[in-house]
Design an enzyme around this catalytic site. Sequence first.
Site, mmCIF file in Angstrom:
data_model
loop_
_atom_site.group_PDB
_atom_site.id
_atom_site.type_symbol
_atom_site.label_atom_id
_atom_site.label_comp_id
_atom_site.label_asym_id
_atom_site.label_seq_id
_atom_site.Cartn_x
_atom_site.Cartn_y
_atom_site.Cartn_z
ATOM 1 N N ASN A 1 0.835 -1.203 0.000
ATOM 2 C CA ASN A 1 0.000 0.000 0.000
ATOM 3 C C ASN A 1 0.864 1.245 0.000
ATOM 4 O O ASN A 1 0.493 2.278 -0.532
ATOM 5 C CB ASN A 1 -0.910 0.011 1.243
ATOM 6 C CG ASN A 1 -1.609 1.352 1.395
ATOM 7 O OD1 ASN A 1 -2.413 1.754 0.553
ATOM 8 N ND2 ASN A 1 -1.241 2.094 2.458
ATOM 9 N N ASP B 1 1.859 7.017 -0.009
ATOM 10 C CA ASP B 1 0.795 6.161 -0.523
ATOM 11 C C ASP B 1 0.990 5.852 -2.000
ATOM 12 O O ASP B 1 0.830 6.734 -2.858
ATOM 13 C CB ASP B 1 -0.560 6.840 -0.303
ATOM 14 C CG ASP B 1 -1.687 5.820 -0.265
ATOM 15 O OD1 ASP B 1 -2.613 5.918 -1.084
ATOM 16 O OD2 ASP B 1 -1.595 4.898 0.566
ATOM 17 N N ASP C 1 -0.976 -6.644 3.750
ATOM 18 C CA ASP C 1 -1.068 -5.609 4.779
ATOM 19 C C ASP C 1 -1.884 -4.409 4.283
ATOM 20 O O ASP C 1 -1.803 -4.038 3.106
ATOM 21 C CB ASP C 1 0.366 -5.153 5.123
ATOM 22 C CG ASP C 1 0.371 -4.035 6.133
ATOM 23 O OD1 ASP C 1 0.157 -4.315 7.311
ATOM 24 O OD2 ASP C 1 0.559 -2.870 5.710
ATOM 25 N N GLU D 1 -5.606 -7.969 5.034
ATOM 26 C CA GLU D 1 -5.822 -7.307 6.314
ATOM 27 C C GLU D 1 -6.836 -6.191 6.102
ATOM 28 O O GLU D 1 -6.521 -5.156 5.517
ATOM 29 C CB GLU D 1 -4.529 -6.727 6.895
ATOM 30 C CG GLU D 1 -4.774 -6.124 8.266
ATOM 31 C CD GLU D 1 -3.790 -5.049 8.650
ATOM 32 O OE1 GLU D 1 -3.131 -4.490 7.753
ATOM 33 O OE2 GLU D 1 -3.679 -4.773 9.860
HETATM 34 O O1 LIG Z 1 1.182 1.222 15.605
HETATM 35 C C1 LIG Z 1 1.831 1.364 14.585
HETATM 36 C C2 LIG Z 1 1.757 0.351 13.488
HETATM 37 C C3 LIG Z 1 0.633 -0.347 13.387
HETATM 38 C C4 LIG Z 1 0.444 -1.411 12.396
HETATM 39 C C5 LIG Z 1 1.488 -1.908 11.613
HETATM 40 C C6 LIG Z 1 1.231 -2.934 10.711
HETATM 41 C C7 LIG Z 1 -0.036 -3.462 10.570
HETATM 42 O O2 LIG Z 1 -0.301 -4.482 9.711
HETATM 43 C C8 LIG Z 1 -1.084 -2.930 11.366
HETATM 44 O O3 LIG Z 1 -2.314 -3.462 11.215
HETATM 45 C C9 LIG Z 1 -0.832 -1.930 12.256
HETATM 46 N N1 LIG Z 1 2.620 2.447 14.365
HETATM 47 C C10 LIG Z 1 2.716 3.462 15.398
HETATM 48 C C11 LIG Z 1 3.933 4.314 15.155
HETATM 49 C C12 LIG Z 1 3.942 4.973 13.831
HETATM 50 C C13 LIG Z 1 4.455 4.334 12.705
HETATM 51 C C14 LIG Z 1 4.557 4.979 11.492
HETATM 52 C C15 LIG Z 1 4.126 6.288 11.406
HETATM 53 O O4 LIG Z 1 4.267 6.952 10.239
HETATM 54 C C16 LIG Z 1 3.558 6.942 12.531
HETATM 55 C C17 LIG Z 1 3.483 6.269 13.736
HETATM 56 C C18 LIG Z 1 1.441 4.308 15.450
HETATM 57 O O5 LIG Z 1 1.237 4.983 16.404
HETATM 58 N N2 LIG Z 1 0.593 4.236 14.356
HETATM 59 C C19 LIG Z 1 -0.683 4.965 14.290
HETATM 60 C C20 LIG Z 1 -1.813 4.032 14.740
HETATM 61 C C21 LIG Z 1 -1.776 2.688 13.955
HETATM 62 O O6 LIG Z 1 -2.032 2.970 12.545
HETATM 63 C C22 LIG Z 1 -1.487 2.111 11.588
HETATM 64 C C23 LIG Z 1 -2.303 1.227 10.881
HETATM 65 C C24 LIG Z 1 -3.743 1.131 11.046
HETATM 66 C C25 LIG Z 1 -4.368 1.056 12.297
HETATM 67 C C26 LIG Z 1 -5.755 0.939 12.381
HETATM 68 C C27 LIG Z 1 -6.540 0.887 11.228
HETATM 69 O O7 LIG Z 1 -7.915 0.750 11.267
HETATM 70 C C28 LIG Z 1 -5.910 0.963 9.992
HETATM 71 O O8 LIG Z 1 -6.697 0.889 8.867
HETATM 72 C C29 LIG Z 1 -4.529 1.083 9.877
HETATM 73 O O9 LIG Z 1 -1.767 0.375 9.924
HETATM 74 C C30 LIG Z 1 -0.454 0.393 9.623
HETATM 75 C C31 LIG Z 1 -0.002 -0.482 8.625
HETATM 76 C C32 LIG Z 1 1.356 -0.473 8.305
HETATM 77 O O10 LIG Z 1 1.808 -1.308 7.337
HETATM 78 C C33 LIG Z 1 2.245 0.389 8.943
HETATM 79 C C34 LIG Z 1 1.776 1.253 9.941
HETATM 80 O O11 LIG Z 1 2.635 2.106 10.563
HETATM 81 C C35 LIG Z 1 0.409 1.267 10.288
HETATM 82 C C36 LIG Z 1 -0.120 2.156 11.316
HETATM 83 O O12 LIG Z 1 0.678 2.933 11.925
HETATM 84 CA CA LIG Z 2 -3.511 3.600 -0.308
#
Ligand SMILES: O=C(/C=C/c1ccc(O)c(O)c1)N[C@@H](Cc1ccc(O)cc1)C(=O)NCCCOc1c(-c2ccc(O)c(O)c2)oc2cc(O)cc(O)c2c1=O
Ligand SMILES: [Ca+2]
Length: 476
Positions: free
Chosen positions: A98, A156, A186, A223
């Site tokens: 993505n 994106d 993902d 996912e």
């Molecule tokens: O907590 C995280 C990472 C969470 C995460 C990572 C991989 C996943 O497959 C996932 O489901 C969640 N990341 C932390 C730290 C972070 C990482 C990167 C960034 O640019 C900013 C902050 C965080 O606080 N993230 C914000 C809340 C979680 O928001 C994320 C989601 C997510 C959460 C809820 C949803 O309903 C949704 O549609 C998407 O998917 C990701 C996918 C990714 O491939 C990489 C990401 O950084 C994220 C991701 O940040």
């Molecule tokens: Ca997208």
Amino acid sequence: QFDTNYASGRSGMVHLFEWKWDDIAAECENFLGPNGFAGVQVSPVNENAVKDSRPWWERYQPISYKLVTRSGNEEQFASMTRRCNAVGVRIYVDVIFNHMAANGGTYGTGGSTASPSSKSYPGVPYSSLDFNPTCAISNYNDANQVRNCELVGLRDLNQGNSYVQEKIAEFLNHLIDLGVAGFRVDAAKHMWPADLGVIYGRLKNLNTDHGFSSGSKAYIVQEVIDMGGEAISKSEYTGLGAITEFRHSDSIGKAFRGKDQLRYLSNWGTAWGFAASDRSLVFVDNHDNQRGHGAGGADVLTYKVPKQYKMASAFMLAHPFGTPRVMSSFSFSDTKQGPPTTDGHNIASPSFNSDNSCSGGWVCEHRWRQIYNMVAFRNAVGSDAIQNWWDNGSNQIAFSRGSRGFVAFNNDNYDLNSSLQTGLPAGTYCDVISGTKNGSSCTGKTVTVGSDGRASIYLGNSEDDGVLAIHVNAKL
Ligand SMILES: O=C(/C=C/c1ccc(O)c(O)c1)N[C@@H](Cc1ccc(O)cc1)C(=O)NCCCOc1c(-c2ccc(O)c(O)c2)oc2cc(O)cc(O)c2c1=O
Ligand SMILES: [Ca+2]
């Protein structure tokens, strides 16, 4: 597509989160193959951004599609798929297409550089022509925003762009050549189903050198975090492949935390709002929601509440609904901390105790007897339907799987002590939760089934495990 490509007689996928490829290969040979597991979901294989303190989520920030990460390189990956397929254990790769890495001093685990601010990733290569215009996802009720804008600053990609489609298909087909059985896609919610359909349509058949029958197609798990209430629903994706059913994780957590009575589990399945069984990848927890802030939130069960976790895992594995995936974690106190390392960077290998449990910061839920024995239970009962459902009107339940397995649960605060119909042939069985069958004896409880199929079932409310399970392959 929807077929898992599992070897016959096997079930139970395990997510060996953050394990190195060499360690996964050994685990296939030493534990997963011999215990009847069907597959392993591995962490992302493509080069990711190196972030300070190495948080687990750095692996979800792609820098390129080169197969170089802290889990190992391409050669080690190829050796792992070869060794695991050789013992009947399939490999499913967590793929991220993505987006690409977000801002921040950025170089990759394979040494590539990138400049997210100018949307330049020479390791692929991708340029600003390949990305959507910069905008932030601020409203999950706007489907266009959720697909075309940036998730937390992650650049994106435009999957409608034919060059991007070509690079993604090339990446996935390279993994198919290396013997994988499927993919966990993902952030699928953040991509247009039509674009995903085009990309999946460009996938090769699976590699018959790895034991797949000719014409086999990759198993696709998308996912899609859909707890309801957003513009996007999982039903937009279930025509393309399976989806991660987060409602299962949330509901099973509520049930075994005592928020819903277990008797209500008698209609577990689509009646609970889940997608169709053959479109649902189900789990108790996953790498994101076990940290409390992902979908399912505070009710999700983890290794930190072992009694409820084992009961919920046993229920998931005993019940015919969906394709179960067991989470295998590293222990964490801080929700962003990464896997155990030897030096702050290199991932440490798991070490094993004499009782086959893990140490060295690895939890290895899949090596808990109450969990791996339930994978064997699932293998033993095959596709037999639920029969002989019993409950006490609150939190004591039991059911059989045809005439091949029987399981009972006690989540009340008093003993379960009843004569129940097990559906099994008369004989003496070993309870595979409190122990296991060892030659001609049981190391845990023994259950005697009479010629009428009934047995006296005892589950004290203060026992370690609130479950009892017997099946035809644990019969003396
Ligand atoms: O907590 C995280 C990472 C969470 C995460 C990572 C991989 C996943 O497959 C996932 O489901 C969640 N990341 C932390 C730290 C972070 C990482 C990167 C960034 O640019 C900013 C902050 C965080 O606080 N993230 C914000 C809340 C979680 O928001 C994320 C989601 C997510 C959460 C809820 C949803 O309903 C949704 O549609 C998407 O998917 C990701 C996918 C990714 O491939 C990489 C990401 O950084 C994220 C991701 O940040
Ligand atoms: Ca997208």
